[in-house]
Write an enzyme that holds these catalytic residues in place. Sequence first.
Site, PDB file in Angstrom:
ATOM      1  N   ARG A 178       0.631  -1.404   0.120  1.00  9.90           N
ATOM      2  CA  ARG A 178       0.435   0.155   0.014  1.00  9.90           C
ATOM      3  C   ARG A 178       0.594   1.373   0.189  1.00  9.90           C
ATOM      4  O   ARG A 178       0.398   2.271  -0.416  1.00  9.90           O
ATOM      5  CB  ARG A 178      -1.103  -0.230   1.443  1.00  9.90           C
ATOM      6  CG  ARG A 178      -1.816  -0.681   1.351  1.00  9.90           C
ATOM      7  CD  ARG A 178      -3.139  -0.701   2.790  1.00  9.90           C
ATOM      8  NE  ARG A 178      -3.534   0.380   2.852  1.00  9.90           N
ATOM      9  CZ  ARG A 178      -4.919   0.453   2.649  1.00  9.90           C
ATOM     10  NH1 ARG A 178      -5.568  -0.068   1.776  1.00  9.90           N
ATOM     11  NH2 ARG A 178      -5.695   1.428   2.791  1.00  9.90           N
ATOM     12  N   ARG A 182       9.282   6.569  -2.990  1.00  8.10           N
ATOM     13  CA  ARG A 182       9.558   7.139  -3.591  1.00  8.10           C
ATOM     14  C   ARG A 182      11.661   8.520  -3.724  1.00  8.10           C
ATOM     15  O   ARG A 182      11.990   8.653  -2.758  1.00  8.10           O
ATOM     16  CB  ARG A 182       9.081   8.583  -3.942  1.00  8.10           C
ATOM     17  CG  ARG A 182       7.684   8.368  -3.402  1.00  8.10           C
ATOM     18  CD  ARG A 182       6.384   9.548  -4.353  1.00  8.10           C
ATOM     19  NE  ARG A 182       5.375   8.674  -4.040  1.00  8.10           N
ATOM     20  CZ  ARG A 182       4.474   9.218  -3.448  1.00  8.10           C
ATOM     21  NH1 ARG A 182       4.448  10.164  -2.559  1.00  8.10           N
ATOM     22  NH2 ARG A 182       3.098   9.001  -3.919  1.00  8.10           N
ATOM     23  N   ARG A 256      -8.648  -6.672  13.320  1.00 10.59           N
ATOM     24  CA  ARG A 256      -8.450  -5.395  14.141  1.00 10.59           C
ATOM     25  C   ARG A 256      -8.903  -4.369  14.065  1.00 10.59           C
ATOM     26  O   ARG A 256      -9.679  -3.729  12.898  1.00 10.59           O
ATOM     27  CB  ARG A 256      -7.137  -4.995  13.612  1.00 10.59           C
ATOM     28  CG  ARG A 256      -5.602  -4.132  14.210  1.00 10.59           C
ATOM     29  CD  ARG A 256      -5.098  -5.247  14.911  1.00 10.59           C
ATOM     30  NE  ARG A 256      -4.621  -4.446  15.773  1.00 10.59           N
ATOM     31  CZ  ARG A 256      -4.299  -4.667  17.158  1.00 10.59           C
ATOM     32  NH1 ARG A 256      -4.778  -5.658  17.900  1.00 10.59           N
ATOM     33  NH2 ARG A 256      -3.200  -3.894  18.232  1.00 10.59           N
ATOM     34  N   ARG A 287      -1.688   6.475  15.509  1.00  9.26           N
ATOM     35  CA  ARG A 287      -1.497   8.234  14.936  1.00  9.26           C
ATOM     36  C   ARG A 287      -2.279   9.635  15.518  1.00  9.26           C
ATOM     37  O   ARG A 287      -3.173   8.886  16.325  1.00  9.26           O
ATOM     38  CB  ARG A 287      -1.854   8.534  13.286  1.00  9.26           C
ATOM     39  CG  ARG A 287      -2.828   7.131  12.811  1.00  9.26           C
ATOM     40  CD  ARG A 287      -3.156   7.277  11.079  1.00  9.26           C
ATOM     41  NE  ARG A 287      -4.534   5.839  11.369  1.00  9.26           N
ATOM     42  CZ  ARG A 287      -4.211   5.443  10.213  1.00  9.26           C
ATOM     43  NH1 ARG A 287      -3.595   5.951   8.777  1.00  9.26           N
ATOM     44  NH2 ARG A 287      -5.230   4.241   9.539  1.00  9.26           N
ATOM     45  N   GLU A 309      -5.453   7.583  17.794  1.00  9.10           N
ATOM     46  CA  GLU A 309      -6.227   6.711  17.210  1.00  9.10           C
ATOM     47  C   GLU A 309      -4.976   5.569  17.941  1.00  9.10           C
ATOM     48  O   GLU A 309      -4.093   5.476  17.481  1.00  9.10           O
ATOM     49  CB  GLU A 309      -6.357   6.461  16.098  1.00  9.10           C
ATOM     50  CG  GLU A 309      -6.690   5.229  14.780  1.00  9.10           C
ATOM     51  CD  GLU A 309      -6.218   5.234  13.744  1.00  9.10           C
ATOM     52  OE1 GLU A 309      -6.471   6.467  12.819  1.00  9.10           O
ATOM     53  OE2 GLU A 309      -6.010   4.183  12.693  1.00  9.10           O
ATOM     54  N   TYR A 356      -9.599  -5.741   2.621  1.00  9.02           N
ATOM     55  CA  TYR A 356      -8.678  -4.280   2.773  1.00  9.02           C
ATOM     56  C   TYR A 356      -9.026  -3.336   1.759  1.00  9.02           C
ATOM     57  O   TYR A 356      -8.307  -3.109   1.037  1.00  9.02           O
ATOM     58  CB  TYR A 356      -7.937  -4.603   3.525  1.00  9.02           C
ATOM     59  CG  TYR A 356      -7.089  -3.114   3.778  1.00  9.02           C
ATOM     60  CD1 TYR A 356      -7.332  -1.931   3.875  1.00  9.02           C
ATOM     61  CD2 TYR A 356      -4.877  -3.358   3.989  1.00  9.02           C
ATOM     62  CE1 TYR A 356      -6.517  -1.015   4.845  1.00  9.02           C
ATOM     63  CE2 TYR A 356      -4.468  -2.895   4.979  1.00  9.02           C
ATOM     64  CZ  TYR A 356      -5.241  -1.414   5.133  1.00  9.02           C
ATOM     65  OH  TYR A 356      -4.152  -0.806   5.701  1.00  9.02           O
ATOM     66  N   ASP A 358      -9.999  -0.056  -0.110  1.00 11.87           N
ATOM     67  CA  ASP A 358     -10.349   1.540  -0.188  1.00 11.87           C
ATOM     68  C   ASP A 358     -11.437   1.901  -0.367  1.00 11.87           C
ATOM     69  O   ASP A 358     -11.919   1.060  -1.251  1.00 11.87           O
ATOM     70  CB  ASP A 358      -9.026   2.227  -0.983  1.00 11.87           C
ATOM     71  CG  ASP A 358      -7.542   2.366  -0.522  1.00 11.87           C
ATOM     72  OD1 ASP A 358      -7.728   2.049   0.915  1.00 11.87           O
ATOM     73  OD2 ASP A 358      -7.146   1.519  -0.846  1.00 11.87           O
TER      74      ASP A 358
HETATM   75  N1  UDP Z   1       2.217   1.744   8.068  1.00 12.17           N
HETATM   76  C1  UDP Z   1       3.910   1.647   8.675  1.00 12.17           C
HETATM   77  N2  UDP Z   1       4.196   2.991   9.442  1.00 12.17           N
HETATM   78  C2  UDP Z   1       3.441   4.142   8.771  1.00 12.17           C
HETATM   79  C3  UDP Z   1       2.301   4.005   7.864  1.00 12.17           C
HETATM   80  C4  UDP Z   1       2.140   2.982   7.277  1.00 12.17           C
HETATM   81  O1  UDP Z   1       4.646   0.939   9.212  1.00 12.17           O
HETATM   82  O2  UDP Z   1       3.741   5.099   8.864  1.00 12.17           O
HETATM   83  C5  UDP Z   1       2.051   0.310   7.706  1.00 12.17           C
HETATM   84  C6  UDP Z   1       1.273  -0.230   8.508  1.00 12.17           C
HETATM   85  O3  UDP Z   1       1.679  -1.510   8.189  1.00 12.17           O
HETATM   86  C7  UDP Z   1      -0.044   0.011   8.099  1.00 12.17           C
HETATM   87  C8  UDP Z   1       0.336  -0.299   6.392  1.00 12.17           C
HETATM   88  O4  UDP Z   1       1.433  -0.030   6.615  1.00 12.17           O
HETATM   89  O5  UDP Z   1      -1.583  -0.446   8.931  1.00 12.17           O
HETATM   90  C9  UDP Z   1      -1.062   0.745   4.960  1.00 12.17           C
HETATM   91  O6  UDP Z   1      -0.234   2.105   6.130  1.00 12.17           O
HETATM   92  P1  UDP Z   1      -1.620   2.861   5.243  1.00 12.17           P
HETATM   93  O7  UDP Z   1      -1.704   4.389   5.848  1.00 12.17           O
HETATM   94  O8  UDP Z   1      -2.606   2.831   3.712  1.00 12.17           O
HETATM   95  O9  UDP Z   1      -3.566   1.999   6.208  1.00 12.17           O
HETATM   96  P2  UDP Z   1      -4.872   2.726   6.608  1.00 12.17           P
HETATM   97  O10 UDP Z   1      -4.336   4.252   6.406  1.00 12.17           O
HETATM   98  O11 UDP Z   1      -5.667   2.316   6.052  1.00 12.17           O
HETATM   99  O12 UDP Z   1      -4.906   2.374   8.281  1.00 12.17           O
END
Ligand code: UDP
Length: 378
Positions: A178, A182, A256, A287, A309, A356, A358
């Site tokens: 996901r 870059r 989860r 976050r 969160e 999962y 979007d």
């Molecule tokens: N992830 C991480 N660090 C970050 C952001 C994401 O390790 O700073 C990993 C983590 O395992 C997460 C996954 O990447 O579940 C997917 O992130 P995404 O932001 O897509 O998750 P969502 O917004 O769907 O919770």
Amino acid sequence: MKNIKTDFLIVGSGLYGCVIAERIATILKKKVIIIEKRNHIGGNCYSEIDKETGIEFHKYGTHIFHTSKKNVWNYLKKFTSLNNYKHQVLSNYKSKVYQMPINLETINKFFNQKLNPVKAELFLKKKTKKFIKKNPDNFEEKALMQIGKELYTAFIKGYTEKQWGKDPKKLPSSIFNRLPIRFNYNKTYFKNADVEGIPSNGYTEVFKKLTSNPLISIIYNKSFNLKQKYMVNKAIIYTGPLDKLLNYKFGQLEWRSVKFKKKVLNRRDYQGTSVMNFPEKKIKFTRIHEPRHLHTDRNYKDKTLIIKEFPELNSNEPYYPINDKKNRLIHSKYKNYLTKNYKNLITGGRLADYAYYDMDMTISAALKKFEFIKKKLK
Ligand code: UDP
């Protein structure tokens, strides 16, 4: 409940259920009843206005609409415009703020370098060389071969352990896919986002419009039960978890979940951005959301709202499927059993598909399922 009499019964008023309801009412001109166990529409996309600050926030975590699927946007734009918000995420590691997903700025700041794109790629290649595998079969292997040990340990490992409550070696590599990596200064979050933004009048307004056809009615605070008798002419479309529907007869699917703690602060801006990640394991939340940044075109007061969160294991509030082999097998047992034994029951959406998705994937799946319904049940 005895009196439910309809052409289609939809269980769950999330995105999947409401898109199908709208299509059935508009195109097939059939009666739809949606039953919803919560007291509001919209599933986990639901948004509301915080009374104290006037700030619109997403009750179940920040949702940014983004898509590269033309048919999805052509559909959704009939119900909403998007504001000009473009998602950017920052990561607060040891009190320093870095860009996430990892880009040239993150690499240079973290390693205290001044690399250009070509040199940065070579620099990281040296760090990932020993981890290269043809078929990485878990999250950790995939991450190490793409970003190496240092970046993985700082930004990914702790966050992932908190988020999923599992060793990253036991998670599918698809979760890591996901995140883009870059070697330039592009700081937008999503890989696929030809169209991106937040519905100008919020998500809840979109759901109200989707279900505004007089052929659609919604009953709140009602759970669904297969044993109950409903007078349904055509089909039941169930969008909740399948294990719950069948009383966990093939075992429980793992989910989860997350919990949110809201706080109002007497200042205009707390963190300068909508989402700040905290990857360190010792910090219990993953976050902080600050929703005032999602609608910069609105005239909010000099107060702000922040939402922390906290991930937790709670299958009663499912958010994220733990899509490993064990759970996929359990899910397929439920799916097969339902297909065999309940001919007029259709299932789908993030919960029922244990996927999962979007938001754009959910809409796409709902539009496809509607085409199936149209052919089969018109
Ligand atoms: N992830 C991480 N660090 C970050 C952001 C994401 O390790 O700073 C990993 C983590 O395992 C997460 C996954 O990447 O579940 C997917 O992130 P995404 O932001 O897509 O998750 P969502 O917004 O769907 O919770």
